[in-house]
Design a protein around this motif. Structure first.
Motif, PDB file in Angstrom:
ATOM      1  N   THR A 110       0.722  -1.208   0.044  1.00  0.00           N
ATOM      2  CA  THR A 110      -0.012  -0.038  -0.010  1.00  0.00           C
ATOM      3  C   THR A 110       0.800   1.285  -0.128  1.00  0.00           C
ATOM      4  O   THR A 110       1.782   1.306   0.697  1.00  0.00           O
ATOM      5  N   TYR A 111       0.453   2.345  -1.008  1.00  0.00           N
ATOM      6  CA  TYR A 111       1.332   3.293  -0.985  1.00  0.00           C
ATOM      7  C   TYR A 111       0.327   4.724  -1.124  1.00  0.00           C
ATOM      8  O   TYR A 111      -1.027   4.375  -1.295  1.00  0.00           O
ATOM      9  N   TRP A 112       0.711   5.900  -0.912  1.00  0.00           N
ATOM     10  CA  TRP A 112      -0.050   6.911  -1.163  1.00  0.00           C
ATOM     11  C   TRP A 112       0.711   8.133  -1.897  1.00  0.00           C
ATOM     12  O   TRP A 112       1.857   8.112  -1.917  1.00  0.00           O
ATOM     13  N   CYS A 113      -0.039   8.658  -2.675  1.00  0.00           N
ATOM     14  CA  CYS A 113       0.308   9.861  -3.520  1.00  0.00           C
ATOM     15  C   CYS A 113      -0.573  10.964  -3.384  1.00  0.00           C
ATOM     16  O   CYS A 113      -1.884  10.836  -3.205  1.00  0.00           O
ATOM     17  N   GLY A 114      -0.112  12.259  -3.376  1.00  0.00           N
ATOM     18  CA  GLY A 114      -0.731  13.413  -3.207  1.00  0.00           C
ATOM     19  C   GLY A 114      -0.084  14.806  -3.120  1.00  0.00           C
ATOM     20  O   GLY A 114       1.279  14.852  -3.489  1.00  0.00           O
ATOM     21  N   ALA A 115      -0.656  15.968  -2.888  1.00  0.00           N
ATOM     22  CA  ALA A 115      -0.121  17.141  -2.535  1.00  0.00           C
ATOM     23  C   ALA A 115      -0.054  17.634  -1.192  1.00  0.00           C
ATOM     24  O   ALA A 115      -0.981  17.432  -0.635  1.00  0.00           O
ATOM     25  N   ASP A 116       0.964  18.101  -0.790  1.00  0.00           N
ATOM     26  CA  ASP A 116       0.983  18.534   0.713  1.00  0.00           C
ATOM     27  C   ASP A 116      -0.264  19.604   0.767  1.00  0.00           C
ATOM     28  O   ASP A 116      -0.584  20.215  -0.132  1.00  0.00           O
ATOM     29  N   GLY A 117      -0.841  19.702   2.021  1.00  0.00           N
ATOM     30  CA  GLY A 117      -1.974  20.513   2.329  1.00  0.00           C
ATOM     31  C   GLY A 117      -3.043  20.258   1.628  1.00  0.00           C
ATOM     32  O   GLY A 117      -4.066  21.122   1.089  1.00  0.00           O
ATOM     33  N   ASN A 118      -3.372  18.858   0.953  1.00  0.00           N
ATOM     34  CA  ASN A 118      -4.333  18.656   0.343  1.00  0.00           C
ATOM     35  C   ASN A 118      -5.785  18.217   0.949  1.00  0.00           C
ATOM     36  O   ASN A 118      -6.643  17.536   0.167  1.00  0.00           O
ATOM     37  N   ASP A 119      -5.954  18.485   2.236  1.00  0.00           N
ATOM     38  CA  ASP A 119      -7.252  18.353   3.008  1.00  0.00           C
ATOM     39  C   ASP A 119      -7.871  16.865   2.277  1.00  0.00           C
ATOM     40  O   ASP A 119      -8.937  16.644   2.139  1.00  0.00           O
ATOM     41  N   ASP A 120      -6.988  16.051   2.980  1.00  0.00           N
ATOM     42  CA  ASP A 120      -7.296  14.641   2.574  1.00  0.00           C
ATOM     43  C   ASP A 120      -7.561  14.157   1.433  1.00  0.00           C
ATOM     44  O   ASP A 120      -8.683  13.207   1.201  1.00  0.00           O
TER      45      ASP A 120
END
Length: 157
Positions: A110-120
């Motif tokens: 399991t991994y996660w990708c996203g943008a900082d400050g992305n409100d979940d």
């Protein structure tokens, strides 16, 4: 005859598990990504337009519920590389590309990708790495992964 029944059973199981994965994905912000051992893999992680100037990340989820960034960057429209993992943030299109060189079986997880400050609004990535010419659902890790997705379907109802 029993060999044909085994193949038929495995094929039917793979179809059912694929259907369950699709149902689970409709219920949560997650993506199943499959790759083959020894090969390169790339995929996209989208983010809302208001996050285009934020730092982007791809990280690994550990059992202890802690995260380890595999790659994290505030650079936009250029590649950032950390070991076997690279990230390219395409701010015009609103997504970034994650590239993993030379997959290993133990990269499954399991991994996660996203943008900082992305409100979940992070996206969960389920990576399933299989051997060449192997049906992913036939290995133990793939079966456990599919059972977790099935549990997600049941909980979403």
């Amino acid at each position: 005859m029993s060999g044909e029944m085994w193949i038929s059973w495995r094929t039917s199981l793979a179809v059912v598990l694929t259907f369950l994965q699709i149902q689970a994905l409709n219920c949560e912000k997650s993506t199943v990504v499959s790759g083959t051992e020894g090969h390169m893999l790339d995929f996209r992680c989208e983010y809302p337009d208001k996050q285009k100037n934020n730092s982007k990340y791809f990280c690994c989820f550990y059992i202890e519920e802690s995260f380890a960034h595999l790659v994290h960057t505030s650079k936009h429209n250029e590649w950032t590389r950390e070991g076997r993992v690279s990230l390219y943030d395409n701010t015009t299109a609103g997504f970034f590309i994650v590239k993993v060189d030379k997959l290993y079986l133990n990269d499954s997880g399991t991994y996660w990708c996203g943008a900082d400050g992305n409100d979940d609004r992070s996206r969960r990535i389920y990576l399933n790495v299989s051997r060449e010419n192997e049906i992913p659902a036939s290995n133990t890790a793939g079966l456990v992964h599919n059972m977790i997705l099935f549990a997600g379907v049941v909980l979403c109802r």
